[in-house]
Design an enzyme around this catalytic site. Structure first.
Site, PDB file in Angstrom:
ATOM      1  N   TYR A 143      -2.999   5.936   5.132  1.00 49.79           N
ATOM      2  CA  TYR A 143      -1.896   5.248   4.452  1.00 49.79           C
ATOM      3  C   TYR A 143      -2.397   3.968   3.770  1.00 49.79           C
ATOM      4  O   TYR A 143      -2.069   3.697   2.618  1.00 49.79           O
ATOM      5  CB  TYR A 143      -0.848   4.940   5.519  1.00 49.79           C
TER       6      TYR A 143
ATOM      7  N   LYS B  42      -2.357   3.052  -0.192  1.00 46.67           N
ATOM      8  CA  LYS B  42      -1.518   1.936  -0.627  1.00 46.67           C
ATOM      9  C   LYS B  42      -2.302   0.876  -1.391  1.00 46.67           C
ATOM     10  O   LYS B  42      -1.796   0.327  -2.376  1.00 46.67           O
ATOM     11  CB  LYS B  42      -0.813   1.307   0.585  1.00 46.67           C
TER      12      LYS B  42
END
Length: 304
Positions: free
Chosen positions: A169, A173
């Site tokens: 993640y 991001k």
């Protein structure tokens, strides 16, 4: 509407919000519609890990229409470019253009890196990074032709600063913040502004991270003002904005002035010896493009 004389309106605008079946995306879609936008509510409707489907988007469209707004649902998967292109084509056919894109769709597959499979890594990057690139690419030519576009990427404090158990993640991001930094340059001549939002909110994605009382304080509605400002007509471009619980912050990628090493110092030992100077933040800058790193090096070479 707020009491400001310069109320932000989206009258005459067409907006797409991905992952808008709940949480932050739903809040963005409802408020965009309330302020006059025609909204495409996109949501695959999967579980938090990306599996399964539901009609979450339809429910949000019903909410918008019940409040007197205009919306259509879209069940397209951001990870499939053709589905994003079809979504944009439908919006243009119905409403004549696309002016605003909020890339909000995402999934989580949290594990420590030691236990994470390569599939879990790739899937999360595919949805967040490739998914946002797909939706953006599907809108890009239309926005260039219109000489108007407002695009928001959703990053995260995990991407900007790290968080145990979220390597996949976090990588995706921070990549989105990096995507913004090139797209704002390429979009500038066609009045396309691109920004990055790092929200902290109590949603389905984060429900097991927040105690119940904090969950209420971090309501998604308290992030919405930043998102809507960043896709408004007078938005900045290339900003990284943090938002949560009514607190708004700005984040920057900076560069120190650096130190020129020559002779015996031009060695690993020299880097070690000068580490404090190399990392000294006095006079650090916020580059507006990658070229500025080379320019700063050139300045030092010329004795600047």
């Amino acid at each position: 509407m707020p009491n400001h004389s310069d109320a932000i309106s989206f009258e005459g605008r067409v907006a797409i919000v991905t992952g808008a079946g709940g949480g932050l995306g739903r809040g963005y879609a409802l408020e965009l519609a309330r302020r006059g936008a025609k909204v495409v509510v996109n949501d695959l409707g999967g579980a938090r890990d990306g599996t399964g489907h539901s009609d979450a988007a339809l429910k949000v469209v019903e909410e918008i229409e019940a409040a007197g707004g205009t919306a259509m649902s879209n069940g397209g998967n951001v990870a499939e470019y053709d589905q994003m292109a079809e979504m944009v084509a439908r919006a243009k056919e119905a409403w004549g253009g696309v002016h605003v894109l909020i890339n909000n769709a995402g999934v989580l597959r949290d594990k420590s890196f030691a236990k994470m499979t390569s599939e879990d890594f790739a899937f999360v990057v595919q949805v967040h990074l490739i998914g946002s690139a797909n939706a953006t690419k599907a809108c890009w030519e239309t926005m260039r032709e219109q000489n108007y576009g407002r695009i928001l990427m959703t990053a995260s404090s995990t991407g900007l600063f790290g968080n145990f158990g979220q390597a996949n993640y976090g990588a995706a991001k921070l990549a989105l913040a990096g995507l913004t930094k090139t797209l704002y340059l390429e979009g500038a001549k066609n009045n396309i502004k691109v920004n990055t939002l790092a929200p902290v909110a109590g949603t389905r994605m984060t429900e097991d991270l927040f105690p119940a009382e904090a969950f209420a304080a971090f309501a998604p509605e308290k992030v919405m003002p930043a998102a809507l400002f960043l896709v408004s007509e007078d938005a900045p471009t290339n900003a990284i904005v943090g938002a949560g619980a009514g607190v708004f912050q700005a984040s920057y990628v900076t560069l120190t002035q650096g130190t020129l090493l020559t002779g015996d110092d031009l060695s690993p030992e020299g880097v070690a010896a000068h580490w404090a100077q190399i990392t000294d933040r006095t006079g650090e800058i916020v580059p507006q493009s990658g070229a500025e790193q080379g320019m700063l090096i050139g300045k030092l070479l010329m004795g600047g």
